[in-house]
Design a protein around this motif. Structure first.
Motif, short mmCIF file in Angstrom:
data_model
loop_
_atom_site.label_atom_id
_atom_site.label_comp_id
_atom_site.label_asym_id
_atom_site.label_seq_id
_atom_site.Cartn_x
_atom_site.Cartn_y
_atom_site.Cartn_z
N THR A 1 0.82 -1.23 0.00
CA THR A 1 0.00 0.00 0.00
C THR A 1 0.84 1.27 0.00
N GLY A 2 2.00 1.23 0.66
CA GLY A 2 2.97 2.30 0.50
C GLY A 2 2.95 3.42 1.52
N LEU A 3 1.81 3.82 2.04
CA LEU A 3 1.76 5.00 2.92
C LEU A 3 0.80 4.78 4.07
N CYS A 4 1.27 5.06 5.29
CA CYS A 4 0.42 5.07 6.47
C CYS A 4 0.47 6.47 7.07
N LEU A 5 -0.66 7.15 7.12
CA LEU A 5 -0.75 8.49 7.71
C LEU A 5 -1.51 8.37 9.02
N PHE A 6 -0.92 8.86 10.11
CA PHE A 6 -1.49 8.68 11.44
C PHE A 6 -2.27 9.93 11.85
N PRO A 7 -3.28 9.77 12.70
CA PRO A 7 -4.03 10.94 13.20
C PRO A 7 -3.17 11.77 14.14
N ALA A 8 -3.50 13.06 14.23
CA ALA A 8 -2.77 13.95 15.14
C ALA A 8 -3.10 13.57 16.58
N PRO A 9 -2.15 13.74 17.50
CA PRO A 9 -2.43 13.47 18.92
C PRO A 9 -3.58 14.35 19.42
N ALA A 10 -4.33 13.83 20.37
CA ALA A 10 -5.50 14.56 20.87
C ALA A 10 -5.10 15.75 21.74
N LYS A 11 -3.97 15.66 22.43
CA LYS A 11 -3.56 16.72 23.35
C LYS A 11 -2.76 17.80 22.63
#
Length: 782
Positions: free
Chosen positions: A555-565
Motif C-alpha cells: 500500500t505504501g503509505l500510512c498516515l497517522f491521526p494527530a495526537p489529541a492533546k
C-alpha cells in the motif's frame, strides 16, 4: 522477495509521490492526495536519472591513478578522470583507508556527510558512512549542522536543552487558536517549508498561517525581504536592516521595562539573572541605554514603530517566532538569547499561543502535532575516535592541523586529516568562502566520494563511486516532524554501473575483513524488514497500529491521526517550576548564565547583547561594498540537489542563478532587469542574472544558495564563478567562540553590469576523461 506494490510510492525530503507510467515509461511523480500544498521539486527527479551530468562508472583522478596519494591535491577540480572497474576502484579505496589508519591512525580519517542525501531510514548516506567507518576503527566526526549551529550552542545554556529549537515546539494548532499577535523574525518562508529532513506527507505551513489569520491573529514579519512570509492579507512588514534584529528586540525590551509592561512576577519566579540583563539594557555600565531611539539608528525601523509594537506585544497573547537563518551571521547566538529574554519579559511562556519558538517554516514540520515516537534508523555503531570539529570549521581544520580553537567552553585542537571520505552532501554548496575551501581541499592526501552526478564535490575528488538515486533503490521513510511512514519503492533501474551506498561499503568492508560487522548478515530487504519490525513494535507501545510489512509495502503509505492533546512549549514548567525544573544549573530560564560568563568570551557574554557585526551596512566595509547579500534557501531545489534537473534550470535566467535587486539599487548602477552582473567582494566574484523586485529593502540583494559551483578556470585558485554560487562571496568565520557556526549572512558585496562576452555554463557537463595511463601504475603503499 519484496511484494509487488499496488501503486509505487516515492518518499523524498520534499514530499511523498505516486509514480505514473504511460506506455511503460515513467512520466511523472504525482503528489499523494493527502498533501495540501505539494512541492514541485519532484519534477527534476525523473529527467535527472539520465542527464549528461550523471556518474555512470567508477572514476579516479588521473594523477592519483598513476602515483596514488603522492599526487598531491593541486590538480583536484581541474584534472581529467579515468574510468575504472568496480574491482579496481574498491581495491584502491580499501588500500588507501588501510594505509591511513595504519600509518596515521583512524583519527586522520574525516567522515564527511550531511543528512539530506536521502529521506530513507536505511539508505541514509550519513548513517551508512558512519557505520562503515566505525566498523574499521572510527573517524574524526563533525558535530552540529549549518542550519542552526549557533543556536544549538546557546539555547541549552538558557533553557537546559534544545526544546523550542529542534523539538517540543508549541503546535501550529495552538498558535492558530490562541495567538493574537505573531511576530516573525526572519519571516516564515513557504519555499523553505517545502522540505524537511526524513520526508514529508503533508506540507502544513500555508494552511497553518491561513488558519491563524482567519482566527484573527495579526502577523508582523521582521525581515529585509517582504515575501519571506506568506499570508492573506499580507503580513505587516518591518524591513529591518540585515543582522540588526537583536538591536530591535533590545528596543522592544527597553520599552517594556521603562513603561512598566514587563511581567515582573514571571521574571521573578521562572527566570534568573534578569537584573544583570536589565543593567545592560539601561546602560548602567556603558552609559548607553538600549532604548527605541538607539535601536532605530541600527535597525532603520522608526523609534515610534518600535515602541508601538512593544505595547501591542504586551497587550495581547503574543508568539515570537524566529527563523533558523538568523543564526547564520556574526554573533548568531545573540538573536536566540534575546528572543527568549524578550518572551520572558512578556511573561507568556508556557501559555497557549504565547512564548517563543525557533525554526517555524525553516523546514516543514516544525510545530506539527506528531506522535511521541522515535522511528528506527540504521545503527551507526560506536566510534572509537572521540575527536570532532564543529561542522562549519572544516576549512580551518584542513588548513591548520594542530592549531587550537575555542568551542563551547573547551579549548580544542584541530586533527591532522590525511583522508576525507564523503557520502551525502556537497561542501562546495553549503560551506562558505569557496575559494578558501578550494585551498583547504588540496591538503588531504586522499579524497573519496560517493555521488550520483558530476557536481563540484565529485569533480574535486580522487576516487569517485557512482551512487544510485532514491528512484533506483527501496527504502522506508518516516520523519520525526511528520505523522507518517512510507515505503519508497524502486521505480527505475540503476543507471550505468551505479550501486547504492550500502553495496559500495559492503564491497569495501569485505576487503577490510569487516563485512559481517558492517552488514550484520542482512541485505537491503533484510534491513528494511528489520527496521520496520522495530517501528511496528514502537508504534504499538505508543498506540499506533501499523500493518504487517508485506501489507505496508504493497500500500505504501500510512498516515497517522494527530495526537489529541495540544502541545505548548514549557507548559509543564510554567504550571509547576519546582516539580518540573529546567535542566539548567538554576532550574530556571537563565537570562544571565554564570556558565557562559565563566567562559570569558568577549563575543558571547553571559546575557543577551548587541555585538556589532564585523560586516554589515553600518560597517566601514560598506563604503566599498554597499550592498548586503542574503544567501538564503532556493525555491527550486533542496540546497544544491537537482540543480541539474529541469525544475531548477527552468527558473534560471540566461542559464544563471537569478539575483534579486531593488529597482533603486539597480538604477543607480545602470542595471536593468535580466542583465548579467558581476557580484564581488574581496573574497571572490560570481556572475548572476538580475531580477528586479521591490520585495527587498534597498541596500539588500538576494542570491539563493545551491547553484553548482562553476569556476571559469578550474585550475585557477580564485577563479570567477560563472553560475551564481553566493558562497564564493560569504565569510568563513565562526559566529563566536561559543558556537563556531557559519556566518554566511554577514556579507557585503558590490554589483556591476558584466561587460564583454558572457562565458558558457559548464556546471552540468561531465568532466574531461582521459585514457588509462600507458606507463605502469606506481606501486602504492599499504
Amino acid at each position: 522477495m519484496l511484494p509487488e506494490p499496488e501503486k509505487p510510492t516515492v518518499a523524498t525530503h520534499w514530499g511523498t509521490y505516486r509514480a505514473r507510467w504511460e506506455g511503460g515509461e515513467l512520466t511523472a511523480l504525482d503528489p499523494v492526495a493527502e498533501d495540501p500544498d505539494p512541492s514541485p521539486i519532484a519534477g527534476s527527479m525523473i529527467d535527472a536519472l539520465n542527464n549528461p551530468s550523471r556518474i555512470l562508472r567508477p572514476a579516479v583522478r588521473r594523477s592519483f591513478l598513476e602515483t596514488g596519494h603522492r599526487a598531491g591535491g593541486e590538480g583536484r577540480g581541474a584534472e581529467p578522470f579515468v574510468e575504472v572497474t568496480w574491482e579496481e576502484a574498491l581495491d584502491l579505496a580499501a588500500a588507501e583507508l588501510d594505509r591511513v589508519r595504519k600509518s596515521h591512525g583512524n583519527g586522520a580519517i574525516y567522515g564527511g556527510s550531511y543528512g539530506w542525501a536521502s529521506a530513507g531510514r536505511f539508505h541514509h548516506a550519513q548513517s551508512q558512512i558512519h557505520r562503515f567507518l566505525n566498523t574499521i576503527g572510527g573517524y574524526t566526526r563533525s558535530v552540529q549542522n549549518y542550519s542552526y549551529a549557533a543556536a544549538d550552542a546557546i539555547v541549552p545554556h538558557v533553557l537546559g536543552d534544545k526544546r523550542g529549537l529542534v523539538s517540543r515546539h508549541t503546535s501550529w494548532d495552538v498558535i492558530a487558536k490562541a495567538s493574537g499577535l505573531i511576530v516573525m523574525f526572519g519571516g516564515a518562508p513557504r519555499k523553505n517549508a517545502q522540505v524537511s529532513s526524513g520526508g514529508i506527507a503533508r506540507h502544513i505551513v500555508g494552511e497553518a498561517i491561513a488558519t491563524a489569520q482567519k482566527n484573527g491573529a495579526e502577523i508582523v514579519s521582521v525581515s529585509p525581504i517582504r515575501d519571506d512570509t506568506v499570508g492573506d492579507p499580507d503580513p505587516e512588514w518591518l524591513p529591518v536592516r540585515p543582522t540588526s534584529d537583536v538591536a530591535l528586540m533590545l528596543g522592544l525590551a527597553h520599552t517594556l521595562a521603562i513603561e512598566g509592561l514587563a511581567d515582573r512576577a514571571f521574571l521573578e519566579r521562572y527566570t534568573t539573572g534578569y537584573d544583570r540583563f536589565e543593567a545592560y539594557l539601561f546602560g548602567r555600565h556603558d552609559g548607553t541605554p538600549k532604548d527605541a531611539d538607539w535601536a532605530a539608528s541600527r535597525t532603520d525601523i522608526p523609534a515610534e514603530t518600535i515602541r508601538a509594537l512593544a505595547r501591542r506585544m504586551a497587550g495581547t497573547r503574543t508568539f515570537i517566532m524566529m527563523a533558523w537563518s538568523l543564526q547564520r551571521a556574526d554573533h548568531g547566538e545573540q538573536p536566540y538569547f534575546m528572543a527568549i529574554t524578550l518572551a520572558a519579559m512578556l511573561g507568556q511562556i508556557g501559555l497557549p499561543g504565547g512564548g517563543f519558538g525557533f525554526g517555524y517554516a525553516s523546514v516543514n514540520g516544525i510545530g506539527n502535532d506528531v506522535p511521541e515516537m522515535s522511528w528506527p534508523s540504521l545503527p551507526q555503531g560506536n566510534n572509537a575516535i572521540t575527536d570532532f570539529i564543529p561542522v562549519a570549521r572544516i576549512a580551518d581544520m584542513l588548513l591548520g592541523p594542530g592549531e587550537t580553537y575555542d568551542f563551547n567552553g573547551e579549548r580544542r585542537r584541530y586533527p591532522d586529516i590525511r583522508l576525507v571520505y564523503w557520502a551525502g552532501g556537497n561542501p562546495f554548496h553549503h560551506h562558505q568562502d569557496l575559494n578558501r575551501l578550494r585551498h583547504a581541499w588540496q591538503r588531504p592526501e586522499t579524497i573519496i566520494v560517493h555521488e550520483s552526478w558530476w557536481n563540484p564535490l565529485a569533480r574535486h575528488a580522487d576516487i569517485v563511486f557512482p551512487a544510485t538515486t532514491a528512484l533506483e533503490r527501496n527504502d522506508i521513510a518516516a520523519a520525526s516532524r511528520d505523522r507518517f511512514i512510507s515505503a519508497s519503492h524502486r521505480i527505475a533501474e540503476p543507471a550505468g554501473e551505479t550501486r547504492d551506498d550500502f553495496a559500495i561499503f559492503t564491497g569495501l568492508a569485505a576487503r577490510l575483513k569487516v563485512e559481517e560487522a558492517f552488514t550484520d548478515g542482512r541485505n537491503e530487504e533484510g534491513w528494511l524488514r528489520h527496521l520496520y519490525g522495530i517501528a511496528r513494535q514502537r508504534g504499538s507501545e505508543t498506540g499506533l497500529d501499523l500493518p504487517d510489512f508485506d501489507t505496508f509495502w504493497r500500500t505504501g503509505l500510512c498516515l497517522f491521526p494527530a495526537p489529541a492533546k495540544d502541545r505548548n512549549l514549557l507548559d509543564d514548567f510554567r504550571d509547576d517550576p519546582e516539580t518540573n525544573p529546567l535542566p539548567t544549573p538554576s532550574g530556571r530560564i537563565e537570562l544571565f548564565s554564570e556558565t557562559l560568563d565563566g567562559f570569558g568570551y568577549d563575543d558571547c557574554p553571559g546575557h543577551a547583547a548587541w555585538l556589532e557585526p564585523r560586516e554589515w551596512l553600518e560597517s566601514p566595509a560598506a563604503i566599498r561594498f554597499p550592498l548586503h547579500l542574503l544567501s538564503n534557501q532556493p525555491k527550486t531545489r533542496l540546497h544544491s540537489q537537482y540543480d541539474s534537473g529541469s525544475h531548477s534550470r527552468a527558473h534560471k535566467l540566461h542559464g544563471r542563478e537569478p539575483i534579486r535587486m531593488h529597482p533603486d539599487d539597480a538604477a543607480a548602477r545602470g542595471i536593468g532587469d535580466g542583465d548579467i552582473v558581476r557580484v564581488f567582494n574581496t573574497r571572490g566574484a560570481c556572475l548572476a542574472a538580475v531580477r528586479l523586485s521591490d520585495a527587498l529593502r534597498p541596500g539588500v540583494v538576494q542570491l539563493s544558495t545551491g547553484a553548482w559551483y562553476d569556476p571559469l578556470d578550474p585550475a585557477a585558485p580564485d577563479s570567477l564563478d560563472k553560475h551564481g554560487n553566493p558562497n564564493v562571496l560569504t565569510r568563513d568565520e565562526g559566529t563566536s567562540r561559543l558556537g563556531q557556526g557559519p556566518s554566511a549572512q554577514s556579507c557585503l558585496v558590490e554589483v556591476e553590469r558584466f561587460e564583454g562576452e558572457v562565458p558558457e555554463i559548464t556546471a552540468f557537463d561531465p568532466p574531461a576523461f582521459a585514457a588509462r595511463p600507458t606507463a605502469k601504475t606506481v606501486e602504492r603503499e599499504g
